[in-house]
Scaffold this motif. Structure first.
Motif, PDB file in Angstrom:
ATOM      1  N   VAL A  30       0.831  -1.148   0.060  1.00  0.00           N
ATOM      2  CA  VAL A  30       0.014   0.130  -0.149  1.00  0.00           C
ATOM      3  C   VAL A  30       0.828   1.195  -0.057  1.00  0.00           C
ATOM      4  CG1 VAL A  30      -1.731   1.199   1.271  1.00  0.00           C
ATOM      5  CG2 VAL A  30      -1.831  -1.378   1.296  1.00  0.00           C
ATOM      6  N   GLY A  52       7.188 -10.871  -2.298  1.00  0.00           N
ATOM      7  CA  GLY A  52       6.514 -11.301  -1.122  1.00  0.00           C
ATOM      8  C   GLY A  52       5.168 -10.479  -1.001  1.00  0.00           C
ATOM      9  N   SER A  54       1.696  -8.588   0.281  1.00  0.00           N
ATOM     10  CA  SER A  54       1.472  -7.469   1.205  1.00  0.00           C
ATOM     11  C   SER A  54       0.564  -7.841   2.253  1.00  0.00           C
ATOM     12  CB  SER A  54       0.776  -6.513   0.268  1.00  0.00           C
ATOM     13  OG  SER A  54      -0.024  -5.401   1.080  1.00  0.00           O
ATOM     14  N   ALA A  55       0.687  -7.170   3.398  1.00  0.00           N
ATOM     15  CA  ALA A  55      -0.312  -7.435   4.414  1.00  0.00           C
ATOM     16  C   ALA A  55      -1.563  -7.340   4.524  1.00  0.00           C
ATOM     17  CB  ALA A  55       0.259  -6.590   5.844  1.00  0.00           C
ATOM     18  N   HIS A  61     -11.806  -8.754   3.018  1.00  0.00           N
ATOM     19  CA  HIS A  61     -12.676  -7.990   2.185  1.00  0.00           C
ATOM     20  C   HIS A  61     -12.012  -6.446   2.640  1.00  0.00           C
ATOM     21  CE1 HIS A  61     -16.168  -6.105  -0.086  1.00  0.00           C
ATOM     22  NE2 HIS A  61     -15.519  -6.660  -1.019  1.00  0.00           N
ATOM     23  N   LEU A  62     -11.699  -5.680   1.875  1.00  0.00           N
ATOM     24  CA  LEU A  62     -10.944  -4.284   2.309  1.00  0.00           C
ATOM     25  C   LEU A  62     -12.366  -3.205   2.458  1.00  0.00           C
ATOM     26  CD1 LEU A  62      -8.987  -2.203   3.194  1.00  0.00           C
ATOM     27  CD2 LEU A  62      -8.401  -1.957   0.614  1.00  0.00           C
ATOM     28  N   GLU A  95      11.597  -8.261  -7.133  1.00  0.00           N
ATOM     29  CA  GLU A  95      12.914  -8.730  -6.666  1.00  0.00           C
ATOM     30  C   GLU A  95      12.869  -8.527  -5.159  1.00  0.00           C
ATOM     31  OE1 GLU A  95      16.205  -6.877  -8.799  1.00  0.00           O
ATOM     32  OE2 GLU A  95      14.938  -7.063 -10.522  1.00  0.00           O
ATOM     33  N   VAL A  97      14.929  -7.267  -2.049  1.00  0.00           N
ATOM     34  CA  VAL A  97      16.124  -6.345  -1.643  1.00  0.00           C
ATOM     35  C   VAL A  97      16.642  -6.957  -0.420  1.00  0.00           C
ATOM     36  CG1 VAL A  97      16.709  -4.113  -0.904  1.00  0.00           C
ATOM     37  CG2 VAL A  97      15.094  -4.407  -2.757  1.00  0.00           C
ATOM     38  N   ALA A 142       9.341   0.669   2.177  1.00  0.00           N
ATOM     39  CA  ALA A 142       7.907   0.397   2.626  1.00  0.00           C
ATOM     40  C   ALA A 142       7.826  -0.988   2.614  1.00  0.00           C
ATOM     41  CB  ALA A 142       7.069   1.407   1.786  1.00  0.00           C
ATOM     42  N   THR A 143       8.442  -1.645   3.613  1.00  0.00           N
ATOM     43  CA  THR A 143       8.485  -3.070   3.513  1.00  0.00           C
ATOM     44  C   THR A 143       7.732  -3.572   4.610  1.00  0.00           C
ATOM     45  OG1 THR A 143      10.601  -2.911   4.545  1.00  0.00           O
ATOM     46  CG2 THR A 143      10.727  -3.267   2.242  1.00  0.00           C
ATOM     47  N   ASP A 146      10.200  -5.844   7.419  1.00  0.00           N
ATOM     48  CA  ASP A 146      11.401  -6.288   6.958  1.00  0.00           C
ATOM     49  C   ASP A 146      12.354  -4.995   7.180  1.00  0.00           C
ATOM     50  OD1 ASP A 146      13.638  -7.204   6.334  1.00  0.00           O
ATOM     51  OD2 ASP A 146      12.943  -8.095   3.992  1.00  0.00           O
ATOM     52  N   HIS A 190      -2.810   1.011  11.926  1.00  0.00           N
ATOM     53  CA  HIS A 190      -2.973  -0.152  11.206  1.00  0.00           C
ATOM     54  C   HIS A 190      -3.358   0.084   9.769  1.00  0.00           C
ATOM     55  CE1 HIS A 190      -1.523  -2.535  14.208  1.00  0.00           C
ATOM     56  NE2 HIS A 190      -2.547  -2.188  15.043  1.00  0.00           N
ATOM     57  N   GLN A 191      -4.431   1.000   9.576  1.00  0.00           N
ATOM     58  CA  GLN A 191      -5.143   0.954   8.391  1.00  0.00           C
ATOM     59  C   GLN A 191      -4.545   1.357   7.079  1.00  0.00           C
ATOM     60  OE1 GLN A 191      -5.999   2.248  11.375  1.00  0.00           O
ATOM     61  NE2 GLN A 191      -7.574   0.453  11.845  1.00  0.00           N
ATOM     62  N   ALA A 192      -5.088   0.617   6.130  1.00  0.00           N
ATOM     63  CA  ALA A 192      -4.321   0.769   4.554  1.00  0.00           C
ATOM     64  C   ALA A 192      -4.416   2.271   4.234  1.00  0.00           C
ATOM     65  CB  ALA A 192      -5.033   0.000   3.547  1.00  0.00           C
ATOM     66  N   VAL A 193      -5.620   2.728   4.273  1.00  0.00           N
ATOM     67  CA  VAL A 193      -5.824   4.247   3.945  1.00  0.00           C
ATOM     68  C   VAL A 193      -4.442   5.294   4.518  1.00  0.00           C
ATOM     69  CG1 VAL A 193      -7.478   5.023   5.519  1.00  0.00           C
ATOM     70  CG2 VAL A 193      -7.387   5.932   3.036  1.00  0.00           C
ATOM     71  N   ASN A 195      -1.837   4.267   5.674  1.00  0.00           N
ATOM     72  CA  ASN A 195      -0.249   4.008   4.995  1.00  0.00           C
ATOM     73  C   ASN A 195      -0.290   4.314   3.813  1.00  0.00           C
ATOM     74  OD1 ASN A 195       1.072   2.539   7.501  1.00  0.00           O
ATOM     75  ND2 ASN A 195      -0.664   1.116   7.277  1.00  0.00           N
TER      76      ASN A 195
HETATM   77  C1  LIG Z   1      -5.287  -9.671   9.186  1.00  0.00           C
HETATM   78  C2  LIG Z   1      -4.994  -8.245   8.690  1.00  0.00           C
HETATM   79  C3  LIG Z   1      -6.255  -7.754   8.239  1.00  0.00           C
HETATM   80  C4  LIG Z   1      -6.154  -6.483   7.743  1.00  0.00           C
HETATM   81  N1  LIG Z   1      -7.330  -5.873   7.369  1.00  0.00           N
HETATM   82  C5  LIG Z   1      -7.363  -4.652   7.247  1.00  0.00           C
HETATM   83  C6  LIG Z   1      -8.394  -3.820   6.896  1.00  0.00           C
HETATM   84  O1  LIG Z   1      -9.692  -4.492   6.724  1.00  0.00           O
HETATM   85  N2  LIG Z   1      -8.631  -2.638   6.458  1.00  0.00           N
HETATM   86  C7  LIG Z   1      -7.370  -1.768   6.706  1.00  0.00           C
HETATM   87  O2  LIG Z   1      -7.455  -0.733   6.086  1.00  0.00           O
HETATM   88  N3  LIG Z   1      -6.289  -2.487   6.780  1.00  0.00           N
HETATM   89  C8  LIG Z   1      -6.075  -3.731   7.041  1.00  0.00           C
HETATM   90  N4  LIG Z   1      -4.856  -4.330   7.443  1.00  0.00           N
HETATM   91  C9  LIG Z   1      -3.683  -3.565   7.437  1.00  0.00           C
HETATM   92  C10 LIG Z   1      -2.945  -3.366   6.039  1.00  0.00           C
HETATM   93  O3  LIG Z   1      -2.801  -4.500   5.405  1.00  0.00           O
HETATM   94  C11 LIG Z   1      -1.980  -2.499   6.248  1.00  0.00           C
HETATM   95  O4  LIG Z   1      -2.126  -1.194   6.739  1.00  0.00           O
HETATM   96  C12 LIG Z   1      -0.886  -2.305   5.021  1.00  0.00           C
HETATM   97  O5  LIG Z   1      -1.091  -3.251   4.144  1.00  0.00           O
HETATM   98  C13 LIG Z   1       0.405  -1.524   5.386  1.00  0.00           C
HETATM   99  O6  LIG Z   1       0.870  -1.149   4.200  1.00  0.00           O
HETATM  100  P1  LIG Z   1       2.583  -1.243   3.745  1.00  0.00           P
HETATM  101  O7  LIG Z   1       2.853  -0.655   2.649  1.00  0.00           O
HETATM  102  O8  LIG Z   1       3.253  -0.530   5.167  1.00  0.00           O
HETATM  103  O9  LIG Z   1       2.887  -2.694   4.059  1.00  0.00           O
HETATM  104  P2  LIG Z   1       2.485  -3.866   2.922  1.00  0.00           P
HETATM  105  O10 LIG Z   1       1.077  -3.583   2.164  1.00  0.00           O
HETATM  106  O11 LIG Z   1       2.379  -5.162   3.871  1.00  0.00           O
HETATM  107  O12 LIG Z   1       3.646  -3.943   2.091  1.00  0.00           O
HETATM  108  C14 LIG Z   1       4.932  -4.452   2.123  1.00  0.00           C
HETATM  109  C15 LIG Z   1       5.505  -4.415   1.044  1.00  0.00           C
HETATM  110  O13 LIG Z   1       6.846  -4.798   0.987  1.00  0.00           O
HETATM  111  C16 LIG Z   1       7.358  -6.080   0.280  1.00  0.00           C
HETATM  112  N5  LIG Z   1       8.819  -6.535   0.801  1.00  0.00           N
HETATM  113  C17 LIG Z   1       8.857  -6.626   2.409  1.00  0.00           C
HETATM  114  N6  LIG Z   1      10.239  -6.714   2.234  1.00  0.00           N
HETATM  115  C18 LIG Z   1      10.849  -6.810   1.348  1.00  0.00           C
HETATM  116  C19 LIG Z   1      12.126  -6.961   0.598  1.00  0.00           C
HETATM  117  N7  LIG Z   1      13.181  -7.232   1.532  1.00  0.00           N
HETATM  118  N8  LIG Z   1      12.390  -6.615  -0.693  1.00  0.00           N
HETATM  119  C20 LIG Z   1      11.220  -6.514  -1.517  1.00  0.00           C
HETATM  120  N9  LIG Z   1      10.050  -6.282  -1.213  1.00  0.00           N
HETATM  121  C21 LIG Z   1       9.762  -6.547   0.197  1.00  0.00           C
HETATM  122  C22 LIG Z   1       6.201  -6.801   0.558  1.00  0.00           C
HETATM  123  O14 LIG Z   1       6.169  -8.106  -0.239  1.00  0.00           O
HETATM  124  C23 LIG Z   1       5.100  -5.909   0.033  1.00  0.00           C
HETATM  125  O15 LIG Z   1       4.669  -6.015  -1.163  1.00  0.00           O
HETATM  126  C24 LIG Z   1      -4.999  -5.684   7.693  1.00  0.00           C
HETATM  127  C25 LIG Z   1      -3.783  -6.367   8.025  1.00  0.00           C
HETATM  128  C26 LIG Z   1      -3.638  -7.561   8.409  1.00  0.00           C
HETATM  129  C27 LIG Z   1      -2.579  -8.214   8.875  1.00  0.00           C
END
Ligand SMILES: Cc1cc2nc3c(=O)[nH]c(=O)nc-3n(C[C@H](O)[C@H](O)[C@H](O)COP(=O)(O)OP(=O)(O)OC[C@H]3O[C@@H](n4cnc5c(N)ncnc54)[C@H](O)[C@@H]3O)c2cc1C
Length: 316
Positions: A30, A52, A54-55, A61-62, A95, A97, A142-143, A146, A190-193, A195
């Motif tokens: 996200v 890998g 995304s969380a 369902h979002l 890939e 990192v 934005a991992t 990790d 926690h929420q996707a929006v 992030n």
């Molecule tokens: C069980 C669960 C339910 C959820 N439900 C909701 C919901 O209903 N509504 C909501 O708003 N949010 C929800 N979330 C939260 C949402 O998933 C996060 O807010 C969001 O995904 C965080 O975004 P991010 O980009 O920080 O991380 P992520 O979306 O996890 O992205 C991380 C990315 O980094 C990549 N990555 C990691 N390490 C490496 C590396 N070394 N090299 C290359 N790529 C790498 C991963 O593959 C991924 O693509 C939920 C989370 C969980 C765990």
């Protein structure tokens, strides 16, 4: 190719550059995709490396992300995000990192820290993935979970024991040129929006810092990245004179810079306002094109059911 470029002289514009990309975004979830969208629109040559899941894939369902009235599947949501980032000019590769280290770009044959004119900072990064090494001017990570790749930077990178791999302030880490966004930082929840917003914020910090480095501190504050109707700014003689007056007073102020740098900065700031003005016809065309892009992501049987006037499924 990006639809809206603010800066010139980027790596993408110089195929002979010793720097592979202006910015490498690690993570295609996200925050990473949101950041890549903003960075590409600013005009930086942006590579996203993601390996890998995304969380958000763990969500069934979002339903709390603005713009999807009855929710969206996480897979569809991420596919839309990837398409938007690539539509705006980013390249996305799968890939892993493994290592992010700082380098002096001069050692990679770069005199000016990039190909920018005027020169930006000489600092840069060597990023090792499972496929090879990339030399870049900036990294935006934005991992989510990790942070292992930052091991070479651990003496300089402040981390947050409770929340994550990087402490940030508006997406800036304690390492110059390294930005972090989303779940891996201490600035979000926690929420996707949230992030996605943080990805945008970190990208905006990077773009502003890039403008400051090209010109002088404060120029970057004028980055807006908005598209407006053509009558928003008159762009007649009076508007030009008033705008230049404002720029000299508020943006140049007491800065001690040569005339050429002032003119180059003025061109960038002025174009932030006028280069993205479109007329009503163009706005309508973009709206239609945008709807078609959305339809690419709607299942055919749903489109057929909708056109046939079938009853909506329960829950709509
Ligand atoms: C069980 C669960 C339910 C959820 N439900 C909701 C919901 O209903 N509504 C909501 O708003 N949010 C929800 N979330 C939260 C949402 O998933 C996060 O807010 C969001 O995904 C965080 O975004 P991010 O980009 O920080 O991380 P992520 O979306 O996890 O992205 C991380 C990315 O980094 C990549 N990555 C990691 N390490 C490496 C590396 N070394 N090299 C290359 N790529 C790498 C991963 O593959 C991924 O693509 C939920 C989370 C969980 C765990």
């Amino acid at each position: 190719m990006a639809r809206t470029d603010t800066v010139e002289g980027t790596v993408g514009a110089d195929p002979d550059s010793a720097v592979d990309h202006d910015v490498l975004v690690v993570g295609g979830g996200v925050a990473g995709l949101s950041a890549a969208t903003f960075l590409s629109r600013y005009g930086l040559d942006t590579l996203v490396l993601a390996r890998g899941k995304s969380a958000i894939g763990q969500c069934a369902h979002l339903e709390n992300y603005l713009g999807f009235p009855a929710g969206v599947s996480p897979e569809r949501f991420l596919a839309l995000g990837r398409e938007q980032a690539t539509f705006e000019g980013a390249t996305v590769r799968e890939e892993l990192v493994e290592r992010v280290a700082t380098v002096d770009l001069a050692e990679h044959g770069v005199d000016d820290g990039g190909t920018s004119d005027p020169p930006a900072s000489r600092g840069g990064f060597a990023v090792d993935s499972d496929e090879g090494q990339y030399v870049v001017r900036y990294v935006l990570a934005a991992t989510a979970y990790d942070g292992d790749m930052f091991e070479p930077l651990e003496d300089r990178l402040d981390t947050d024991a409770e929340y994550g791999a990087a402490e940030t302030e508006h997406g800036r880490t304690t390492v110059t040129g390294l930005y972090a966004a989303g779940w891996m930082t201490d600035e979000t929840v926690h929420q996707a929006v949230v992030n996605a917003g943080h990805g945008a914020r970190a990208a905006t910090s990077l773009a502003r810092d890039d403008l400051d480095a090209r010109f002088w501190p404060g120029v970057g504050d004028n980055l807006v990245d908005w598209v407006v109707y053509e009558d928003r700014y008159a762009v007649d003689d009076e508007w030009e004179a008033d705008t230049r007056d404002w720029f000299d007073r508020e943006v140049v102020g007491d800065a001690t810079v040569d005339d050429a740098t002032v003119e180059a900065a003025y061109d960038v700031v002025r174009s932030e306002y006028v280069a993205r003005m479109i007329d009503a016809e163009e706005a309508a065309e973009r709206d239609r094109a945008g709807q078609r892009r959305l339809l690419d992501h709607v299942d055919d049987d749903v489109i057929r059911e909708y056109l046939d006037g079938d009853d909506e499924p329960a829950g709509c």
